[in-house]
Design an enzyme around this catalytic site. Structure first.
Site, PDB file in Angstrom:
ATOM      1  N   GLU A 165       0.918  -1.325   0.002  1.00 51.90           N
ATOM      2  CA  GLU A 165       0.147  -0.030   0.094  1.00 51.90           C
ATOM      3  C   GLU A 165       0.666   1.237  -0.004  1.00 51.90           C
ATOM      4  O   GLU A 165       0.792   2.069   0.919  1.00 51.90           O
ATOM      5  CB  GLU A 165      -1.017  -0.105   1.366  1.00 51.90           C
ATOM      6  CG  GLU A 165      -1.967  -1.197   0.899  1.00 51.90           C
ATOM      7  CD  GLU A 165      -2.954  -1.106   2.379  1.00 51.90           C
ATOM      8  OE1 GLU A 165      -2.861  -0.278   2.998  1.00 51.90           O
ATOM      9  OE2 GLU A 165      -3.839  -2.024   2.322  1.00 51.90           O
ATOM     10  N   GLU A 370      -4.858  -8.677   0.810  1.00 46.81           N
ATOM     11  CA  GLU A 370      -5.629  -8.474   2.011  1.00 46.81           C
ATOM     12  C   GLU A 370      -7.286  -8.188   1.814  1.00 46.81           C
ATOM     13  O   GLU A 370      -7.668  -7.694   0.957  1.00 46.81           O
ATOM     14  CB  GLU A 370      -5.074  -7.046   2.592  1.00 46.81           C
ATOM     15  CG  GLU A 370      -3.996  -7.178   3.290  1.00 46.81           C
ATOM     16  CD  GLU A 370      -3.384  -6.200   3.949  1.00 46.81           C
ATOM     17  OE1 GLU A 370      -4.011  -5.073   4.474  1.00 46.81           O
ATOM     18  OE2 GLU A 370      -2.106  -5.873   4.023  1.00 46.81           O
TER      19      GLU A 370
HETATM   20  C1  GBH Z   1      -4.399  -2.249   5.456  1.00 41.99           C
HETATM   21  O1  GBH Z   1      -4.515  -0.758   5.166  1.00 41.99           O
HETATM   22  C2  GBH Z   1      -2.984  -2.545   5.960  1.00 41.99           C
HETATM   23  O2  GBH Z   1      -2.308  -3.008   5.040  1.00 41.99           O
HETATM   24  C3  GBH Z   1      -2.750  -3.318   7.353  1.00 41.99           C
HETATM   25  O3  GBH Z   1      -1.551  -3.135   7.885  1.00 41.99           O
HETATM   26  C4  GBH Z   1      -4.074  -2.739   8.087  1.00 41.99           C
HETATM   27  O4  GBH Z   1      -3.995  -3.602   9.496  1.00 41.99           O
HETATM   28  C5  GBH Z   1      -5.353  -3.369   7.558  1.00 41.99           C
HETATM   29  O5  GBH Z   1      -5.369  -2.684   6.299  1.00 41.99           O
HETATM   30  C6  GBH Z   1      -6.589  -2.705   8.298  1.00 41.99           C
HETATM   31  O6  GBH Z   1      -6.579  -1.633   8.390  1.00 41.99           O
HETATM   32  O7  GBH Z   1     -10.251   6.998   4.631  1.00 41.99           O
HETATM   33  O8  GBH Z   1     -12.253   6.821   5.543  1.00 41.99           O
HETATM   34  O9  GBH Z   1     -11.979   6.420   3.324  1.00 41.99           O
HETATM   35  C7  GBH Z   1      -5.851  -0.455   5.023  1.00 41.99           C
HETATM   36  C8  GBH Z   1      -5.787   0.981   4.058  1.00 41.99           C
HETATM   37  C9  GBH Z   1      -6.770   2.933   3.843  1.00 41.99           C
HETATM   38  C10 GBH Z   1      -8.147   0.874   4.227  1.00 41.99           C
HETATM   39  C11 GBH Z   1      -7.938   3.858   3.726  1.00 41.99           C
HETATM   40  C12 GBH Z   1      -9.217   1.915   4.012  1.00 41.99           C
HETATM   41  C13 GBH Z   1     -10.259   4.061   3.610  1.00 41.99           C
HETATM   42  C14 GBH Z   1     -10.778   4.587   4.782  1.00 41.99           C
HETATM   43  N1  GBH Z   1      -6.959   1.532   4.148  1.00 41.99           N
HETATM   44  N2  GBH Z   1      -9.138   3.425   3.465  1.00 41.99           N
HETATM   45  S1  GBH Z   1     -11.319   6.411   4.379  1.00 41.99           S
END
Ligand code: GBH
Length: 489
Positions: A165, A370
């Protein structure tokens, strides 16, 4: 009739080093940007850190045994750069390499493929002291580190994943500051985007130079599924703008060797893109054996100023302002039943994403690297109160009842989320999407970054007081899925 996946489809589980390993001060590991970030009060919701986490550094053998019991075919873990190169310029730390050596041996012994991610956010602090991902040199340091790991583990790795990511590393780390290193500067976030892309390309080259040209290489992108609120041209513009800055900045260079001109144009007031040098795009575009996609939820966007003003949202993990050039893009509050993260559930989004990627990049294998969910209020109960799981037996004829050490967690919403997304995956494959693997996030409850230990994504519960691993119903579900290669019904 239960839906069966193609023979050879890989069911895996995923974790990341800083989220599960603990042992932060052991065997010569140097501090990472997350150690620093966690040490500043206010950055992490519960004031915690990954210093102990799930203690997997000492308990990996037990966790591999859990994976064997689950019947999974692959483990996606990450290698901690601060363990491998704890001092600027090297040398490699033998004790750090030795840990991963033992881990991949244990996986091989258990018949589980090793799929290491080389960078899951734990940048050595000494590199941040020189500017981190905003500094071009970090990409070259990454390639050196990648070569070191590939030399040591190359004979036992199934697939290498360069970065996890990069959207989060660049925009959360340097744009809105909700992740380490906690910088709020969009000029730096765009430089970070490019240097992460460069690190990916140089990293793939380094891995293949060290482990052989046949080494399978991939990257894990959290591609946004942005849905336009209406069919209007204005809302289509908002979707396009969000897609460009979130997704095209990585897909374009990595898979097509170019930055879309609209990205440069949209961000002109933020950065002049002089950080892109001759030859960079050719270096970034390396043949990939698979593209990894991390998927959790979707966004609905509209052109700001159109329609009724959206209600204010106060969610635990919103990253408003993370991306540059979003003036005019409004993200609507999520709807439906939200997970504990405040994220919506949109399994159709996974189907749409995988289908669209397969159409755009024919022949490219996809992996869901994931997918998972966090929920509040899961209940731990004595296992003897639980009826054996009915349904198909394992391929070896053993009943599909997990060994759970006396207690079980009921997590019906996690089971439902998992089931819905596995069905969405099957639907995409039915529409021709070329998907070879799926990884549940996560094997274990773990350190959820800026939310500390307040959110649990594991299919296996961790009692942080005792480090006991306790099966959840979702682990039982996953066990049946992995062992039968068919959706439990
Ligand atoms: C992943 O990131 C990671 O790789 C992992 O380490 C982590 O534990 C897991 O997911 C759970 O969080 O800004 O309100 O629109 C997730 C990355 C980025 C997912 C932003 C959801 C949108 C939320 N995320 N996203 S918002």
């Amino acid at each position: 009739m239960a839906h069966t996946f193609p023979q050879g489809f890989i069911w895996g589980v995923a974790t990341a080093a800083y989220q599960v390993e603990g042992a932060a001060d052991e065997d010569g590991r140097c501090p990472s940007i997350w150690d620093t970030y966690c040490a500043t009060p206010g950055n992490v919701l519960d004031g915690s850190s990954g210093a102990v986490a799930c203690d997997q550094y000492h308990r990996y053998a037990q966790d591999v045994a859990l994976m064997r019991e689950l019947g999974v075919g692959a483990y996606r873990f990450s290698v901690a750069w601060p363990r491998i190169v704890p001092r600027p310029g090297g040398p490699a730390n033998a004790a750090g390499l030795d840990y991963y050596d033992r881990l991949v041996d244990a996986l091989a012994e258990a018949g589980i493929r090793a799929m290491p991610t080389l960078y899951h956010w734990d940048l050595p602090q000494y590199l941040q002291d020189e500017g981190g991902w905003a500094n071009r040199d970090t990409a070259y340091r990454f390639a050196d580190y990648a070569a070191t790991v590939a030399e040591a583990l190359g004979d036992r790795v199934d697939t290498w994943i360069t970065l996890n990511e990069p959207w989060c590393s660049a925009y959360l780390g340097y744009g809105c500051g909700n992740h380490a290193p906690g910088i709020r500067d969009h000029a730096q976030s765009l430089a970070a985007v490019h240097h992460l892309n460069l690190a990916h390309g140089l990293g793939v080259q380094a891995v293949r130079a060290a482990a052989g040209e046949a080494a399978r290489c991939s990257v894990a992108l959290n591609l946004q599924v942005n849905r336009a609120a209406t069919g209007s041209d204005a809302d289509a513009w908002a979707k396009e703008r969000a897609d460009l800055i979130a997704n095209e900045v990585f897909l374009g260079p990595m898979l097509e060797g170019r930055y879309d001109a609209r990205i440069i144009e949209a961000t002109r007031g933020v950065a002049d893109w002089s950080f892109v040098r001759d030859g960079d795009l050719a270096a970034i575009r390396q043949p990939l054996d698979a593209l990894g996609v991390n998927y959790y939820s979707s966004n609905t966007v509209r052109r700001a100023g159109t329609g009724e003003p959206a209600a204010a949202v106060d969610l635990p993990d919103r990253h408003d302002g993370a991306m540059p050039a979003q003036q005019g893009v409004e993200v609507l509050p999520p709807s439906g039943e939200l997970t504990a993260m405040g994220w919506n559930q949109d399994p159709q989004g996974l189907t749409d994403l995988l289908t669209a990627l397969s159409q755009r990049f024919p022949g490219l294998e996809l992996m869901v690297t994931e997918n998972g969910s966090a929920w509040d209020g899961d209940t731990v109960v004595p296992d003897d109160a639980v009826a054996p799981v009915a349904g198909p037996v394992a391929a070896d004829g053993s009943p599909t009842v997990a060994v759970v050490g006396g207690r079980i967690v009921h997590d019906p919403r996690r089971v439902a989320y998992l089931d819905a997304h596995v069905r969405a995956l099957a639907a995409a494959m039915g529409r021709g999407a070329n998907v070879g693997a799926y990884f549940a996030w996560s094997l274990l409850d773990n350190f959820e970054w800026a939310l500390g230990y307040t959110e649990r994504f594991g299919i296996i519960r961790v009692d942080y007081g005792t480090q006991e691993r306790i099966w959840k119903d979702s682990a039982r579900y996953y066990r049946r899925l992995a062992r039968t290669n068919a959706i439990p019904g």
